[in-house]
Design an enzyme around this catalytic site. Structure first.
Site, short mmCIF file in Angstrom:
data_model
loop_
_atom_site.label_atom_id
_atom_site.label_comp_id
_atom_site.label_asym_id
_atom_site.label_seq_id
_atom_site.Cartn_x
_atom_site.Cartn_y
_atom_site.Cartn_z
N VAL A 11 0.90 -1.24 -0.03
CA VAL A 11 -0.12 0.03 0.12
C VAL A 11 0.93 1.32 0.14
O VAL A 11 0.63 2.08 -0.85
CB VAL A 11 -0.90 -0.11 0.97
CG1 VAL A 11 -1.60 1.28 1.55
CG2 VAL A 11 -2.01 -1.05 0.95
N ASP A 30 10.64 3.05 5.65
CA ASP A 30 10.49 1.66 5.94
C ASP A 30 11.62 1.45 7.07
O ASP A 30 12.56 1.97 7.10
CB ASP A 30 10.45 0.79 4.77
CG ASP A 30 9.55 -0.48 5.26
OD1 ASP A 30 8.36 -0.39 4.68
OD2 ASP A 30 10.23 -1.26 5.77
N LYS A 35 14.88 -4.01 2.65
CA LYS A 35 13.56 -3.68 1.64
C LYS A 35 14.14 -2.07 1.30
O LYS A 35 14.01 -1.67 -0.08
CB LYS A 35 12.39 -3.52 2.09
CG LYS A 35 11.21 -3.16 1.39
CD LYS A 35 9.90 -3.10 2.08
CE LYS A 35 9.23 -4.47 2.15
NZ LYS A 35 7.83 -4.62 2.52
N GLU A 150 -7.70 2.61 1.95
CA GLU A 150 -7.32 2.31 0.62
C GLU A 150 -7.98 1.00 0.09
O GLU A 150 -8.27 0.05 0.90
CB GLU A 150 -5.77 2.10 0.75
CG GLU A 150 -5.06 1.84 -0.67
CD GLU A 150 -5.30 2.84 -1.68
OE1 GLU A 150 -5.10 3.78 -1.45
OE2 GLU A 150 -6.13 2.21 -2.70
N LEU A 152 -7.25 -0.39 -2.93
CA LEU A 152 -6.56 -0.85 -4.16
C LEU A 152 -6.47 -2.44 -4.17
O LEU A 152 -6.63 -2.62 -2.93
CB LEU A 152 -5.17 -0.32 -4.39
CG LEU A 152 -3.83 -0.73 -3.20
CD1 LEU A 152 -3.53 -2.00 -3.30
CD2 LEU A 152 -3.08 0.46 -3.39
N ARG A 153 -6.60 -2.98 -5.30
CA ARG A 153 -6.38 -4.65 -5.25
C ARG A 153 -4.98 -5.02 -5.92
O ARG A 153 -4.60 -4.33 -6.76
CB ARG A 153 -7.46 -5.36 -6.25
CG ARG A 153 -8.95 -4.93 -5.73
CD ARG A 153 -10.03 -4.81 -6.93
NE ARG A 153 -9.60 -4.26 -7.75
CZ ARG A 153 -9.73 -4.09 -9.24
NH1 ARG A 153 -10.78 -5.03 -9.49
NH2 ARG A 153 -9.73 -3.37 -10.23
N LEU A 269 -18.31 -12.60 -7.98
CA LEU A 269 -19.15 -13.90 -7.90
C LEU A 269 -18.59 -14.98 -8.86
O LEU A 269 -19.40 -15.62 -9.29
CB LEU A 269 -20.52 -13.36 -8.61
CG LEU A 269 -21.80 -13.58 -8.03
CD1 LEU A 269 -21.90 -13.55 -6.46
CD2 LEU A 269 -23.10 -13.10 -8.84
N CYS A 279 -5.49 -9.54 3.13
CA CYS A 279 -6.62 -8.69 3.43
C CYS A 279 -7.90 -9.27 3.79
O CYS A 279 -8.31 -9.10 5.08
CB CYS A 279 -6.96 -7.44 2.49
SG CYS A 279 -5.54 -6.40 2.19
N1 LIG Z 1 -2.14 -5.20 0.34
C1 LIG Z 1 -3.48 -4.89 -0.09
O1 LIG Z 1 -3.85 -5.22 -1.19
C2 LIG Z 1 -3.92 -4.00 0.76
C3 LIG Z 1 -5.30 -3.14 0.39
C4 LIG Z 1 -5.62 -2.13 1.05
C5 LIG Z 1 -5.07 -1.87 2.38
N2 LIG Z 1 -4.50 -2.57 2.76
C6 LIG Z 1 -4.04 -2.30 4.27
O2 LIG Z 1 -2.90 -1.60 4.28
C7 LIG Z 1 -2.13 -2.02 5.43
C8 LIG Z 1 -0.75 -2.26 4.73
O3 LIG Z 1 -0.59 -3.59 3.90
P1 LIG Z 1 0.53 -3.96 3.12
O4 LIG Z 1 0.12 -5.03 2.41
O5 LIG Z 1 1.04 -2.83 2.37
O6 LIG Z 1 1.43 -4.41 4.13
P2 LIG Z 1 3.04 -4.63 3.86
O7 LIG Z 1 3.30 -5.74 5.06
O8 LIG Z 1 3.27 -5.25 2.60
O9 LIG Z 1 3.88 -3.49 4.30
C9 LIG Z 1 4.01 -2.89 5.52
C10 LIG Z 1 5.15 -2.16 5.59
O10 LIG Z 1 5.29 -1.43 6.88
C11 LIG Z 1 6.71 -1.63 7.32
N3 LIG Z 1 6.73 -0.99 8.67
C12 LIG Z 1 6.34 -1.80 9.82
N4 LIG Z 1 6.45 -0.99 10.76
C13 LIG Z 1 7.06 -0.01 10.66
C14 LIG Z 1 7.67 1.26 11.15
N5 LIG Z 1 7.87 1.39 12.62
N6 LIG Z 1 8.26 2.28 10.74
C15 LIG Z 1 8.45 2.14 9.29
N7 LIG Z 1 7.83 1.03 8.68
C16 LIG Z 1 7.47 0.17 9.12
C17 LIG Z 1 7.07 -2.92 7.02
O11 LIG Z 1 8.52 -3.09 7.19
C18 LIG Z 1 6.51 -3.19 5.52
O12 LIG Z 1 7.47 -2.84 4.58
C19 LIG Z 1 -2.71 -2.95 6.11
O13 LIG Z 1 -3.46 -2.39 7.30
C20 LIG Z 1 -3.51 -3.84 5.08
O14 LIG Z 1 -4.61 -4.30 5.55
C21 LIG Z 1 -3.71 -3.67 2.18
#
Ligand SMILES: NC(=O)c1ccc[n+]([C@@H]2O[C@H](COP(=O)([O-])OP(=O)(O)OC[C@H]3O[C@@H](n4cnc5c(N)ncnc54)[C@H](O)[C@@H]3O)[C@@H](O)[C@H]2O)c1
Length: 471
Positions: A11, A30, A35, A150, A152-153, A269, A279
């Site tokens: 995201v 990050d 990474k 967010e 996004l898919r 569907l 998610c």
């Molecule tokens: N992946 C999806 O498709 C999607 C879509 C919509 C919403 N979300 C939501 O968005 C959020 C993030 O999801 P994601 O898939 O991007 O997760 P992710 O695990 O891919 O990314 C999270 C990132 O945060 C970093 N991080 C953690 N703690 C940190 C800190 N204290 N300081 C700096 N960086 C830190 C991690 O190293 C990691 O790179 C979640 O709540 C998820 O439910 C995800």
């Protein structure tokens, strides 16, 4: 505007690159050193269409990377929180990452800033972030907290961000709402879509993006309720598919008949092996916990989760039906990612099914266009091999299982695949093929919610060989 995005995962990375595309200066934060090093060198760590293009355009110009939250916050007018909110054993969302970021941000607030939660979080999180920031020294009146969920898919993340169905802004202060409107202005007024270098929209979509302004609590609920509803749609059609199997109907026909009703719609569907990914599973159980916490027993969501778990077991039973015994069988698997277009295997039903089959004593040869490297990190190398092409998967295996709906699998040369297979058995967990095509090519074909295809001559041959195929 100058923006900080804390958390550079799926995201954060997509949002940060897209905000740079909209003209903002973005610093992505990050705390994962590997990474971060990859990102700083311009590597795109996830498989996502158009993301490399945006990186190429903005990396080192409007898009920079750091591990220093405090510096990033000081330099920005708005700070997005995009860290993970994984599930705890209880099903509730683990908000410790969000809390830790809120603490870091608090120490860096001097002039007015907005703190925007993009992570998927339970209702009241904005209030908690605000309290944590105040407790950690953020000056009163110097910040507002908003929710900007967010939608996004993975697989279409960039176009979902730039051509959204809606932008939800949940905030309780006009000043904060105005800043967020300003941030999304090129999408809201449509000017981005007139730009000659704009990333092309899906089906020529030209915006503008609708904006919905709500309270922070409503925005938080919109995200949870939306994901729970989509998961419910998937479980619903899977339950219908199971009834179709019992009565000899065709779920694709039922789906078409239901989906043409505008009130129902065709999307989400699709029957299959159940939803997965990072998610839906966690958001459904987190929403269930939110409901329980506020005194409402959301039993419908229990059933959504139960049907989803059961769908994987049913698929394994199908494999067993086709092969009689599983121990010692060599299975070809097409698809490892939790869905097409991504290399993400978090909570992938494909991985869970492979692990169950390995526990039954099978060996697996698998192919996925994007997710093999990630899958190799979680699957045992002694019993799982990876192939260079879908046709190599078929070679010398007892059956081929389709576990991810990659569009490229749809266009496989069926005659070539038929030739490569030791036995012509395909068990399709994603209904990618038309049963009549599979029949024409002489496959024994089992799919979801549709009658099995068992060509007469194959039935005779395999019964003779002692295998229990079909009925
Ligand atoms: N992946 C999806 O498709 C999607 C879509 C919509 C919403 N979300 C939501 O968005 C959020 C993030 O999801 P994601 O898939 O991007 O997760 P992710 O695990 O891919 O990314 C999270 C990132 O945060 C970093 N991080 C953690 N703690 C940190 C800190 N204290 N300081 C700096 N960086 C830190 C991690 O190293 C990691 O790179 C979640 O709540 C998820 O439910 C995800």
């Amino acid at each position: 505007m100058r923006l900080a995005v804390v958390g550079s995962g799926y995201v954060g990375l997509v949002a940060g690159a897209c905000f740079a595309e909209l003209g903002h200066d973005v610093v992505l934060v990050d705390n994962d050193p590997d990474k971060l090093a990859a990102l700083q060198q311009g590597e795109v760590p996830i498989h996502e269409e158009f993301l490399p293009e945006l990186f190429h355009r903005h990396h080192g110009k409007r898009l920079s990377f750091t591990d220093n939250t405090v510096d990033a916050v000081r330099a920005s007018q708005a700070v997005f929180i995009a860290v993970g909110t994984p599930p705890m054993h209880s099903g509730e969302a683990d908000l410790s990452y969000v809390e830790s970021v809120a603490r870091d941000i608090a120490g860096a607030i001097g002039d007015y800033k907005i703190v925007v939660d993009k992570s998927t979080v339970p209702v009241y999180t904005s209030e908690w972030v605000r309290k944590i920031m105040l407790l950690n020294g953020a000056p009163h009146g110097c910040f507002d907290v908003a929710s900007n969920p967010e939608f996004l898919r993975e697989g279409t993340a960039v176009t979902d961000f730039l051509y959204p169905d809606r932008i939800v802004i949940g905030a309780d202060s006009e000043r904060c709402i105005d800043l967020l409107r300003e941030m999304y202005k090129p999408l809201i007024d449509g000017s981005y879509y007139d730009c000659p270098t704009a990333i092309p929209g899906p089906n020529g979509c030209k915006g503008p993006a609708p904006i919905i302004v709500t309270s922070a609590r409503s925005a938080e609920l919109i995200k949870h309720a939306s994901n729970a509803f989509l998961a419910m749609k998937i479980s619903f059609i899977n339950a219908v598919a199971n009834i179709c199997e019992a009565v000899g109907a065709d779920v694709e026909q039922v789906r078409e008949g239901m989906g043409t009703d505008a009130r129902i719609g065709r999307r989400f569907l699709y029957p299959g092996i159940g939803y997965g990914g990072s998610c839906f599973p966690k958001d459904v159980s987190a929403f269930h916990s939110v409901a329980r916490e506020c005194g409402y027993e959301f039993g419908l969501l229990d059933e959504v989760m139960r049907i989803n778990d059961d769908q994987r077991q049913r698929f394994i039973r199908k494999v067993r039906t086709a092969l009689w015994t599983l121990k010692g069988k060599h299975l070809g698997v097409l698809g490892l990612a939790f869905k097409d277009g991504t290399d993400d295997i978090r909570e992938s039903p494909a991985i869970a099914i492979i692990q169950s089959l390995l526990a039954e004593g099978c060996r697996v040869t698998a192919y996925d266009p994007a997710a093999m490297d990630r899958a190799a990190e979680v699957l045992p190398s002694s019993t799982v091999k990876f192939a260079q092409s879908p046709y190599d998967v078929a070679k010398q295996t007892d059956a081929v299982l389709i576990l991810t709906e990659w569009q490229e699998f749809k266009h496989l040369d069926l005659a070539r695949m038929r030739e490569s297979l030791r036995y012509p058995i395909v068990i399709d967990g994603r209904n990618l093929f038309r049963p009549e095509d599979m029949e024409k090519h002489g496959f024994i074909y089992l799919s979801i919610g549709r009658p099995d295809i068992v060509p007469q001559e194959e039935l005779v041959k395999f019964r003779r060989a002692g295998q229990l195929l079909g009925k």
